[in-house]
Write an enzyme that holds these catalytic residues in place. Structure first.
Site, PDB file in Angstrom:
ATOM      1  N   ASP A 114       2.056   2.994   3.238  1.00  0.00           N
ATOM      2  CA  ASP A 114       1.185   4.140   2.947  1.00  0.00           C
ATOM      3  C   ASP A 114       1.985   5.369   2.527  1.00  0.00           C
ATOM      4  O   ASP A 114       1.471   6.494   2.575  1.00  0.00           O
ATOM      5  CB  ASP A 114       0.271   4.488   4.124  1.00  0.00           C
ATOM      6  CG  ASP A 114      -0.882   5.419   3.721  1.00  0.00           C
ATOM      7  OD1 ASP A 114      -1.376   5.287   2.593  1.00  0.00           O
ATOM      8  OD2 ASP A 114      -1.262   6.291   4.517  1.00  0.00           O
ATOM      9  N   HIS A 139       0.846  -1.194   0.000  1.00  0.00           N
ATOM     10  CA  HIS A 139       0.000   0.000   0.000  1.00  0.00           C
ATOM     11  C   HIS A 139       0.880   1.243   0.000  1.00  0.00           C
ATOM     12  O   HIS A 139       1.431   1.642   1.026  1.00  0.00           O
ATOM     13  CB  HIS A 139      -0.935   0.039   1.205  1.00  0.00           C
ATOM     14  CG  HIS A 139      -1.968   1.120   1.120  1.00  0.00           C
ATOM     15  ND1 HIS A 139      -3.238   0.908   0.642  1.00  0.00           N
ATOM     16  CD2 HIS A 139      -1.903   2.448   1.412  1.00  0.00           C
ATOM     17  CE1 HIS A 139      -3.920   2.045   0.662  1.00  0.00           C
ATOM     18  NE2 HIS A 139      -3.124   2.998   1.131  1.00  0.00           N
ATOM     19  N   HIS A 176      -6.299  -0.476   5.830  1.00  0.00           N
ATOM     20  CA  HIS A 176      -6.004   0.029   7.179  1.00  0.00           C
ATOM     21  C   HIS A 176      -6.940  -0.525   8.254  1.00  0.00           C
ATOM     22  O   HIS A 176      -7.363   0.202   9.166  1.00  0.00           O
ATOM     23  CB  HIS A 176      -6.039   1.563   7.191  1.00  0.00           C
ATOM     24  CG  HIS A 176      -5.354   2.191   6.019  1.00  0.00           C
ATOM     25  ND1 HIS A 176      -4.238   1.660   5.418  1.00  0.00           N
ATOM     26  CD2 HIS A 176      -5.631   3.328   5.322  1.00  0.00           C
ATOM     27  CE1 HIS A 176      -3.858   2.429   4.394  1.00  0.00           C
ATOM     28  NE2 HIS A 176      -4.691   3.442   4.323  1.00  0.00           N
TER      29      HIS A 176
END
Length: 303
Positions: free
Chosen positions: A256, A37, A187
């Protein structure tokens, strides 16, 4: 690793740029580890941000992402289309093509996307679409809108990635569980980490995964979920570890990067890597989380 800001777009006044010099992790990632991610933003002068965006980021292009990949010891990336680019996937595709097979993509498309556009995205390395239900980032559409997209991608074998707040799970339960594909939740569904891991809120999320084996979860973004904060985000670790332990074949990990919409602090990506042994305390669990699961989901067409 930093990039100059484009003159074409001015980042939001409170926007935090990604960490300019992340530490080198002391934990050595296993061979083949995937950052499942991460994003690319622009650069805006080449890939303009959407006029419908709800935030304006700093530039964080593919060269900076690949530099971070090598710095951390990651082998591959899954790049998720950023909401600031809307359904214009050109920056994503550019990064995928430059990665030479070492990246896969999660795109954003509209329900009127053409077969040719989908085929081109697939050829570039896209393997999923993302539906964002976080209202401060996107405007959710009627359920039928998303089902039309799922019907369009069925022949490609893509899956769906969904992003939502914990409070959205119960009212959207019927819609989420109606999705026929593999569904990856970003998440951990953004749990309230001030509540117990076995409390009602996170209990509902674990029930989702337990009763619906097509659902996966990313154990990512402790910096976004934590109340306690850095360096160790101790209030988030028990939630991540619980999912890794209960669903070892359906969890993914990601940085992220470049950490959009962070307020207060910008995480050190090397320190995030060093948290992994707390999430997955055995070598077997780490191999599943970092290597086997993302390869099965995103590179199943490769040996």
């Amino acid at each position: 690793m930093s990039e100059p800001l484009t003159a074409a777009f001015t980042p939001d006044a409170d926007w935090l740029a990604y960490h300019p010099a992340p530490s080198r992790p002391t934990f050595r990632l296993p061979e083949g580890a995937v950052d499942a991610h991460c994003h690319v933003f622009g650069p805006g002068a080449t890939f303009p941000f959407s006029s419908e965006r709800k935030y304006t980021p700093c530039d964080a292009g593919k060269d900076a992402l690949f530099a971070l990949r090598d710095h951390l010891g990651v082998s591959r990336n899954v790049i998720v289309q950023a909401t600031c680019h809307g359904a214009d996937n050109r920056a994503l595709v550019d990064a995928l093509l430059a990665a030479d097979g070492r990246a896969r993509g999660v795109a954003t498309v509209r329900d009127d996307v053409t077969d040719t556009e989908l085929a081109d995205l697939h050829a570039a390395g896209v393997r999923a679409v993302r539906f964002n239900f976080v209202r401060r980032l996107a405007t959710p559409r009627p359920d039928r809108y998303y089902h039309r997209i799922v019907e369009r991608i069925a022949s490609l074998g893509w899956h769906v990635v969904i992003y939502f707040e914990a409070a959205d799970l119960a009212p959207r339960w019927d819609f989420f569980t109606s999705l026929p594909t593999t569904v990856v939740v970003d998440h951990m569904g953004r749990p309230d980490v001030t509540e117990p891991v076995d409390g009602q809120g996170f209990g509902l999320f674990q029930r989702l995964l337990r009763e619906h084996p097509n659902f996966w979860s990313k154990v990512s973004c402790p910096e976004r979920l934590s109340v306690a904060g850095p360096p160790g985000y101790p209030d988030v670790i028990p939630f991540s570890a619980a999912l890794v332990r209960a669903f070892p074949d359906r969890v993914l990990w990601g940085t992220d990067w470049p950490h959009p919409n962070m307020r207060g602090h910008m995480p050190d990506d090397g320190a995030l890597v060093d948290l992994i042994p707390q999430l997955a305390p055995t070598e077997e669990l780490r191999t599943r989380l970092l290597v086997d699961n993302p390869h099965r989901l995103y590179w199943s067409d490769q040996p």
